[in-house]
Design a protein around this motif. Structure first.
Motif, mmCIF file in Angstrom:
data_model
loop_
_atom_site.group_PDB
_atom_site.id
_atom_site.type_symbol
_atom_site.label_atom_id
_atom_site.label_comp_id
_atom_site.label_asym_id
_atom_site.label_seq_id
_atom_site.Cartn_x
_atom_site.Cartn_y
_atom_site.Cartn_z
ATOM 1 N N ALA A 203 16.742 56.727 41.205
ATOM 2 C CA ALA A 203 15.756 56.032 42.038
ATOM 3 C C ALA A 203 16.364 54.775 42.668
ATOM 4 O O ALA A 203 15.645 53.942 43.227
ATOM 5 N N ASP A 204 17.685 54.632 42.570
ATOM 6 C CA ASP A 204 18.419 53.462 43.071
ATOM 7 C C ASP A 204 17.985 52.158 42.406
ATOM 8 O O ASP A 204 18.079 51.084 43.000
ATOM 9 N N GLU A 205 17.549 52.253 41.149
ATOM 10 C CA GLU A 205 17.224 51.066 40.366
ATOM 11 C C GLU A 205 18.467 50.641 39.592
ATOM 12 O O GLU A 205 19.147 51.472 38.994
ATOM 13 N N LEU A 206 18.752 49.348 39.609
ATOM 14 C CA LEU A 206 19.880 48.812 38.851
ATOM 15 C C LEU A 206 19.562 48.927 37.359
ATOM 16 O O LEU A 206 18.533 48.421 36.909
ATOM 17 N N VAL A 207 20.445 49.606 36.617
ATOM 18 C CA VAL A 207 20.210 49.777 35.181
ATOM 19 C C VAL A 207 21.258 49.069 34.322
ATOM 20 O O VAL A 207 21.030 48.850 33.128
ATOM 21 N N CYS A 208 22.390 48.699 34.897
ATOM 22 C CA CYS A 208 23.421 47.980 34.149
ATOM 23 C C CYS A 208 24.356 47.283 35.135
ATOM 24 O O CYS A 208 24.629 47.811 36.217
ATOM 25 N N GLN A 209 24.827 46.098 34.741
ATOM 26 C CA GLN A 209 25.750 45.341 35.593
ATOM 27 C C GLN A 209 26.598 44.447 34.708
ATOM 28 O O GLN A 209 26.134 43.954 33.676
ATOM 29 N N CYS A 210 27.850 44.236 35.105
ATOM 30 C CA CYS A 210 28.704 43.276 34.405
ATOM 31 C C CYS A 210 29.841 42.836 35.311
ATOM 32 O O CYS A 210 30.101 43.444 36.357
ATOM 33 N N LYS A 211 30.500 41.784 34.882
ATOM 34 C CA LYS A 211 31.761 41.359 35.491
ATOM 35 C C LYS A 211 32.869 41.718 34.505
ATOM 36 O O LYS A 211 32.734 41.517 33.302
ATOM 37 N N ARG A 212 33.961 42.275 35.044
ATOM 38 C CA ARG A 212 35.111 42.644 34.217
ATOM 39 C C ARG A 212 36.343 41.954 34.773
ATOM 40 O O ARG A 212 36.652 42.070 35.958
ATOM 41 N N THR A 213 37.049 41.238 33.923
ATOM 42 C CA THR A 213 38.303 40.608 34.318
ATOM 43 C C THR A 213 39.448 41.475 33.817
ATOM 44 O O THR A 213 39.579 41.717 32.616
ATOM 45 N N ALA A 214 40.253 41.963 34.762
ATOM 46 C CA ALA A 214 41.350 42.868 34.442
ATOM 47 C C ALA A 214 42.682 42.228 34.817
ATOM 48 O O ALA A 214 42.814 41.637 35.900
ATOM 49 N N LEU A 215 43.638 42.343 33.931
ATOM 50 C CA LEU A 215 45.002 41.916 34.202
ATOM 51 C C LEU A 215 45.758 43.140 34.691
ATOM 52 O O LEU A 215 45.882 44.138 33.973
#
Length: 150
Positions: free
Chosen positions: A132-144
């Motif tokens: 339904a295009d609802e946001l269900v999860c979000q995060c910021k990831r820092t990758a080396l």
């Protein structure tokens, strides 16, 4: 190598990952068992049916792990040195068995490593949406990530 080296990323770049996944009861049971999570909201249909959700809610660790996993092929596959952290994890809507999830990624920031000249840091924001295009999860990831050879 499907992932991109540090030098190839542009701040503001947006990726819409092609891979989608419909969540199954088995997915939810396995992640709950593997993580020793006995939460009845995830495992007991009668209990979950009496909650405000009216049915089993998928274990959030599955949703989070799927989001990161789907992103890897297009972002860091073969270029990652290490994931340095996951920040601002939010799950604004529940995920249910039968939901189909898709993931988008935005490059928020990048900088060369001060202590590792052959590597650089990229900050990704990953977002997962249901059918339904609802946001269900979000995060910021820092990758080396590895850099191009000098």
């Amino acid at each position: 190598m499907a992932g991109k080296l540090y030098d190839a990323w542009e701040i503001g770049e947006v990726l819409r990952h092609d891979l989608r996944r419909t969540v199954t009861e088995t997915d939810n049971l396995l992640i709950s068992a593997l993580t020793h999570n006995p939460q009845p909201l995830h495992l007991d249909a009668e209990y979950a049916g009496a909650t405000e959700f009216g049915r089993i809610v998928v274990n959030g660790i599955f949703t989070f792990g799927l989001m990161i996993g789907i992103s890897v092929g297009d972002t860091t596959l073969g270029t990652l040195v290490a994931n340095l952290g996951y920040d601002e994890v939010v799950m604004p809507k529940p995920v249910f068995i039968g939901d189909t999830l898709r993931v988008e990624t935005t490059v928020l920031d990048k900088r060369p490593s001060k202590s590792r000249p052959t590597q650089g840091l990229v900050v990704f924001e990953h977002r997962t949406y249901n059918q339904a295009d609802e946001l269900v999860c979000q995060c910021k990831r820092t990758a080396l990530l590895r850099r191009e050879a000098a």
